[in-house]
Write an enzyme that holds these catalytic residues in place. Structure first.
Site, PDB file in Angstrom:
ATOM      1  CB  CYS A  99      -0.920  -0.021   1.223  1.00 22.14           C
ATOM      2  SG  CYS A  99      -1.929   1.464   1.389  1.00 22.14           S
TER       3      CYS A  99
ATOM      4  CB  CYS B  50      -0.336   2.463   4.008  1.00 22.53           C
ATOM      5  SG  CYS B  50      -1.952   1.837   3.520  1.00 22.53           S
ATOM      6  CG  ASP B  51       3.393   1.282   4.375  1.00 22.73           C
ATOM      7  OD1 ASP B  51       3.035   1.803   5.444  1.00 22.73           O
ATOM      8  OD2 ASP B  51       3.129   0.113   4.054  1.00 22.73           O
TER       9      ASP B  51
END
Lengths: 306, 306
Positions: free
Chosen positions: B131, B134-135
């Site tokens: 993701c 997300c990261d």
């Protein structure tokens, strides 16, 4: 005039969540908020059902946390009022108090406000609420009243019977407007008493609600009802004026979007209470904001350069 | 057999959020979770973009907070595996390891898992992610690689160029499957290098990713690419087996719902990563759970008694 990639209008939960996502994604983004704490969450004492806060969180505190989070990722926040948004040569131009801001995409997160009764006590007394899902659990064993006769009013009255010992539905007409099956349940529920043809004239109490002055609209007779809480369901007013002429709205003025927060005009997205949706809660507004930011991101990515 | 009003399957973010809402609303509700920490959030070290946590929050910690919040409102949680859900005489019957539970409504919140490459290092090294939203922000100035050639892979590769100094797209074919405008952007982006006809054989590193062993599928030649992060976009697998025969799912097996989380079968709702949606994030899962609980509530309220 400099053109930004993304303009977010509104500094409530939906706007800040969009700001967190957009700023963390390094978008060229600016958030404009009007400054006064008008957001619904910001004016809520205790929010018990935003997932992640086991002991609840106060509204202003939660807004402050989200603001800090967004600014940590570099979100620029401008305090000003957006008066209108227009589309000129494929660029959106927002008119503020004494300047304009141009942007390739816009997220409208301007919220909504419950329609008020406009009676004495409404703005000053604790125990007046516009959301049974939010505040119903605080009235365990109490007598409460609901004002209204539509789906929301009757559904929330039924919901309140789980907590309250008695729920009055105060309705200005002599029939409910709510769906038949829901109305039937309310009529048959032993904890609900419907007060027909009646309007609230005044909310009484020192600091907390302790009763209502009501008037029968057929007979003109004034009487009193003792309650500890009042839930008002006479409609809500979305703050959609700034883009009302640009994008499609429904009969009540809520902005119509798809599940990805896209409005009828490519490049304009709407998030939170201002859009047509079934559940207006802090967590759904936060989710809308995140989705709108990512949708705006995809929109910008697919824009033909130049 | 006793019949409950609501059964929630899954103890991740969506399930717990549904549990918070349902339990606070005093629903007759039971949540079944399989016990092992399979939820995507629960296995995430640091979640930076869940609104309300300015300094981020660790996944297991956030799940624990949500669980405490739900249990504070009286949610009962049972650790067991739901093997199937059937509809019998207008009641849903869930088959667990060695008993059955009957319920008038069900919320499926069983999540999804990214499809794995199945190579050495994938499950053990830090720096492997599924993701970018997300990261991605954790890879400022680094070299990273994306595996895949569809919309998600290419969009996320473009997104990653905001942080990473270089983004390799490693793709097993000689053309991208992503939409033309997105593919064009990737091909023209100076920070992106597409490694065609190539598969990842192994991820190297001690504790953190420091390189990839790749193989050209046309020539069979093995080579190495130095990267600090690897983003894998080769599809996801929804955990929808338990209701797959009952409700409509899409080609990939995601449960199809409307915006109110209703599936094709009245009384069954789906929330979070297991449903078809465009953005899978903690905040969207939490929102889905809340919406599903309120929709289930309305469904139960409108059920004809008896």
């Amino acid at each position: 005039m400099e053109i930004r990639d993304l303009l977010i209008i509104g500094g409530g939960v939906a706007g800040l969540s969009a700001g967190i996502y957009a700023a963390r994604g390094k978008a060229d983004v600016l958030l404009v908020e009007k400054g006064s704490p008008g957001s619904q969450a910001a004016t809520t004492d205790s929010i018990e059902n935003y997932p992640g806060f086991p002991d609840g969180v106060d509204g202003p505190g939660l807004i402050e946390k989200m603001k800090r989070q967004a600014m940590r990722f570099g979100l620029r926040i401008l305090t000003d009022t957006v008066k209108s948004v227009d589309l000129r040569d494929r660029v959106f131009v927002a008119e503020l108090n004494d300047r304009c801001i141009a942007a390739r995409s816009v997220i409208v997160a301007t919220g909504a406000n419950p329609r008020k009764l406009g009676v004495k006590g409404e703005n000053t007394l604790a125990g007046v609420s516009y959301c049974a899902t939010c505040d119903g659990a605080l009235f365990e064993g109490a007598k409460v009243a609901v004002v209204g006769g539509g789906d929301a009013a009757v559904e929330e009255a039924l919901y309140l019977t789980r907590f309250a010992s008695k729920v009055y539905i105060i309705h200005r007409r002599d029939t409910l407007r709510a769906a038949a099956v829901i109305s039937k349940r309310a009529l048959e529920n032993g904890r609900i008493e419907i007060v027909w043809n009646t309007v609230v004239k005044e909310i009484e109490g020192k600091e907390v609600v302790d009763g209502l002055v009501v008037q029968n609209v057929a007979t003109g007779m004034i009487s009193k009802i003792a309650v500890e809480g009042l839930f008002i369901y006479v409609g809500t007013v979305p703050n959609s004026e700034v883009v009302k002429r640009l994008v499609n709205v429904n009969d009540q003025g809520y902005i119509i979007t798809d599940e990805d927060m896209r409005t009828s005009i490519p490049g304009i997205f709407a998030a939170g209470d201002v859009r047509r949706k079934s559940l207006r809660q802090v967590v759904t507004a936060a989710s809308d904001g995140a989705v709108a930011a990512v949708s705006a991101e995809k929109y910008l990515m697919a824009l033909t350069p130049g």
